[in-house]
Design an enzyme around this catalytic site. Structure first.
Site, PDB file in Angstrom:
ATOM      1  N   GLY A  63      13.589  -9.138   4.317  1.00 52.71           N
ATOM      2  CA  GLY A  63      14.595  -8.354   3.576  1.00 52.71           C
ATOM      3  C   GLY A  63      14.821  -8.880   2.174  1.00 52.71           C
TER       4      GLY A  63
ATOM      5  N   GLY B 162      16.264 -10.878  -0.142  1.00 55.40           N
ATOM      6  CA  GLY B 162      17.084 -12.099  -0.118  1.00 55.40           C
ATOM      7  C   GLY B 162      17.666 -12.429  -1.477  1.00 55.40           C
TER       8      GLY B 162
ATOM      9  N   LYS C 209      16.995  -8.469  -9.564  1.00 49.52           N
ATOM     10  CA  LYS C 209      16.372  -9.565  -8.816  1.00 49.52           C
ATOM     11  C   LYS C 209      16.916 -10.870  -9.363  1.00 49.52           C
ATOM     12  CE  LYS C 209      11.746 -11.108  -7.561  1.00 49.52           C
ATOM     13  NZ  LYS C 209      10.321 -10.852  -7.776  1.00 49.52           N
TER      14      LYS C 209
ATOM     15  N   GLY D  20      19.545 -16.817  -3.379  1.00 44.60           N
ATOM     16  CA  GLY D  20      19.653 -15.466  -3.938  1.00 44.60           C
ATOM     17  C   GLY D  20      19.466 -15.410  -5.443  1.00 44.60           C
TER      18      GLY D  20
ATOM     19  N   ARG E 249      14.347  -4.714 -12.101  1.00 49.35           N
ATOM     20  CA  ARG E 249      13.016  -4.219 -11.743  1.00 49.35           C
ATOM     21  C   ARG E 249      13.097  -2.726 -11.452  1.00 49.35           C
ATOM     22  NH1 ARG E 249       9.758  -7.364  -7.084  1.00 49.35           N
ATOM     23  NH2 ARG E 249      11.351  -6.526  -5.698  1.00 49.35           N
TER      24      ARG E 249
ATOM     25  N   ARG F   9       7.991  -1.211   1.616  1.00 47.39           N
ATOM     26  CA  ARG F   9       6.762  -1.982   1.803  1.00 47.39           C
ATOM     27  C   ARG F   9       6.172  -1.705   3.172  1.00 47.39           C
ATOM     28  NH1 ARG F   9       8.922  -6.642  -1.119  1.00 47.39           N
ATOM     29  NH2 ARG F   9      10.619  -5.734  -2.332  1.00 47.39           N
TER      30      ARG F   9
ATOM     31  N   ASP G 291       4.825  -7.833   3.374  1.00 45.54           N
ATOM     32  CA  ASP G 291       6.108  -7.489   2.743  1.00 45.54           C
ATOM     33  C   ASP G 291       5.953  -7.364   1.224  1.00 45.54           C
ATOM     34  OD1 ASP G 291       5.745 -10.397   3.396  1.00 45.54           O
ATOM     35  OD2 ASP G 291       7.320 -10.614   1.905  1.00 45.54           O
ATOM     36  N   ASN G 292       4.799  -7.759   0.701  1.00 44.39           N
ATOM     37  CA  ASN G 292       4.537  -7.576  -0.732  1.00 44.39           C
ATOM     38  C   ASN G 292       3.507  -6.483  -0.957  1.00 44.39           C
ATOM     39  OD1 ASN G 292       6.320  -9.621  -1.369  1.00 44.39           O
ATOM     40  ND2 ASN G 292       4.751 -11.200  -1.322  1.00 44.39           N
TER      41      ASN G 292
ATOM     42  N   ASP H 199       5.798  -8.035  -6.770  1.00 45.52           N
ATOM     43  CA  ASP H 199       6.016  -9.458  -6.554  1.00 45.52           C
ATOM     44  C   ASP H 199       5.050 -10.317  -7.342  1.00 45.52           C
ATOM     45  OD1 ASP H 199       8.093 -10.754  -5.367  1.00 45.52           O
ATOM     46  OD2 ASP H 199       7.734  -9.709  -3.481  1.00 45.52           O
TER      47      ASP H 199
END
Ligand code: AMP
Ligand code: MG
Length: 487
Positions: free
Chosen positions: A85, A87, A108, A121, A171, A178, A247-248, A257
């Site tokens: 998730g 983060g 981000k 974070g 971003r 994803r 996840d990327n 990423d």
């Protein structure tokens, strides 16, 4: 003022957690992307105002924004992680641009979320500068990517191996969904949510397949196609992503990423830069295969929607995944043929292409210059870059064969030369340049070198003699150069 929309927020609440960004003590603008602001219809005077600064650093949540963190899972270096998730990222909302295209606007580095696990974070200034520069360079190279709209310092410190200034990047992407987002819900057996997610992506990003008879199979084909195309473009410029975890892996085929990514200088297909990629899983040459592996994970998540019978669904999915190889190779050949100035394919073209890569490898030629010198070779122009390829006798021999091949193009030489120029970047963000520019900014709180490099990589096909040093690899190549995940 921005009119945020919140289509993702209207989906099932299992997809996200509502989160308020943490307030930075002293936000300070570093840079924003003017052409992207224009595309998004954001007024420059607003983006430069206090309100713009506070919006894009999370200090104020503006009206219409419904900030949230998305949940996803993923295979990291092949290992299954059931819940990752956002983060350190928070989706502020979406903007419709002048062409009615929908863009996610995400912060981000804006503080803790329920998915932060052991992290803080936050983002350090160095990785933020890196992502902003690399994503812009990729965009200008014509490679699909998330984009950087706004970068700012937060005025607080973040603690990594050392203390760094904190920063935030805004971003922008056509989607932040994803492969890992699908994996999260499929792994929990929540197939109603897998379907809802798929319907959302189809409606927003692949509207042309909405009425297809088997739209979920079309969805799989579209993602495979977009990913194959993306990787072929990476491979054609010597880009190594470095952390191709599921996840990327963006569902719409964007580069996402920019942690440990880097461009290679001298060509070697085994090149790896990431400090944590000990076994070279994400080396240059492995990228197409890893992409196929990631796509197989996606296919696995949507099996129940490909047919009514499990066995049949597996066959259908397998068939699509098997076809990926050919799809990828077609895209890659097309990219390379374009770089070689071939507009149609002739019998021995593949051989000629393979020979070039063999020579580049054997004689340790610079990836970018091997291609950008083709323009100068064709026009017999000698310059400061010539020696990088003319030192290889095999390269020189290959050039003769290549020139013979170009005679079959039936196009004036000047036109071929122009095409070569448009297809082979003269500048890429080389590691030593990026490191130097960022370190200078960090050490001196002076961004002049960084902005200069940003400007140059934003115009990657334009040769300017006075910048020729930026086009060269470093005098001594650091064979042990490593990149680190941008946390
Ligand atoms: P990445 O390696 O950047 O793809 O991140 C992998 C996962 O770690 C994602 O779930 C990120 O949100 C999370 N993550 C990375 N850095 C941080 C951080 N500083 N704080 C919280 N979560 C993080
Ligand atoms: Mg990530």
């Amino acid at each position: 003022m921005i009119e945020f929309e919140n289509s993702f927020h209207k989906l099932n609440t299992d997809f996200y957690e509502n989160v308020i960004p943490s307030k930075p003590p002293k936000p300070e603008l570093i840079s924003f992307n003017k052409s992207l602001s224009n595309l998004l219809g954001i007024r420059i005077s607003w983006i430069e105002s206090i309100e713009g600064l506070e919006c894009f650093t999370g200090k104020q949540v503006i009206k219409n924004s419904n900030p949230l963190a998305m949940v996803y899972a993923g295979h990291q270096f092949g290992n299954w992680v059931p819940r990752l998730g956002d983060g350190r990222a928070i989706l502020l909302g979406e903007i419709l641009d002048q062409n009615n295209e929908r863009w996610d606007i995400q912060l981000k580095g804006s503080g803790l979320t329920p998915f932060s696990r052991n992290g803080d974070g936050k983002a350090a200034l160095g990785p933020v500068l890196r992502e902003y520069l690399m994503s812009e360079a990729m965009h200008q190279l014509g490679i699909p990517t998330t984009l950087g709209l706004f970068i700012a310092k937060t005025g607080e410190n973040v603690y990594r191996e050392k203390v760094f200034p904190g920063a935030i990047i805004t971003r922008v992407a056509k989607s932040h969904i994803r492969v890992g987002t699908f994996q999260y819900f499929a792994s929990l057996g929540k197939y109603n949510l897998v379907k809802e997610l798929m319907d959302y992506v189809i409606k927003r990003n692949f509207p042309e397949i909405t009425t297809n008879q088997n739209k979920y199979l079309s969805f799989l084909k579209f993602v495979i196609d977009a990913q194959a195309k993306l990787i072929s473009k990476w491979m054609s410029v010597g880009f190594i992503h470095g952390v191709m975890n599921t996840d990327n892996c963006s569902i719409v085929g964007d580069t996402i990423d920019y942690g440990p990514c880097a461009f290679m200088d001298k060509y070697n297909e085994n090149t790896v830069f990431s400090s944590i990629d000990t076994f070279g899983r994400y080396s240059y040459k492995n990228q197409p295969l890893i992409c196929q592996w990631n796509l197989a994970q996606l296919a696995n998540c949507i099996l129940p929607f490909l047919s009514d019978e499990k066995e049949k669904s597996i066959k259908i999915a397998q068939n699509e995944i098997d076809k990926y190889s050919e799809v990828y190779h077609n895209y890659f050949s097309k990219e390379i043929f374009k770089k070689l100035g071939f507009s149609c394919k002739i019998e021995d073209d593949n051989k000629l292409k393979d020979e070039l890569f063999d020579i580049m490898k054997r004689d340790e030629l610079d990836f970018t210059i091997s291609f950008s010198n083709l323009y100068f070779e064709l026009l017999d122009i000698d310059n400061d870059l010539s020696e990088f390829t003319s030192k290889s006798r095999d390269f020189t021999k290959w050039i003769s064969k290549w020139k013979l091949r170009l005679k079959k193009e039936k196009k004036p030489v000047n036109q071929i030369a122009e095409n070569l120029k448009q297809s082979n970047p003269i500048i890429i963000p080389r590691n030593h340049l990026v490191e130097e520019a960022i370190n200078f900014a960090l050490e001196n709180d002076n961004f002049s070198k960084y902005f200069n490099l940003l400007k140059l990589v934003s115009d990657p096909f334009k040769y300017k003699e006075k910048y020729v040093n930026y086009y060269k690899p470093p005098d001594v190549l650091d064979e042990n150069f490593k990149t680190f995940c941008g946390t």
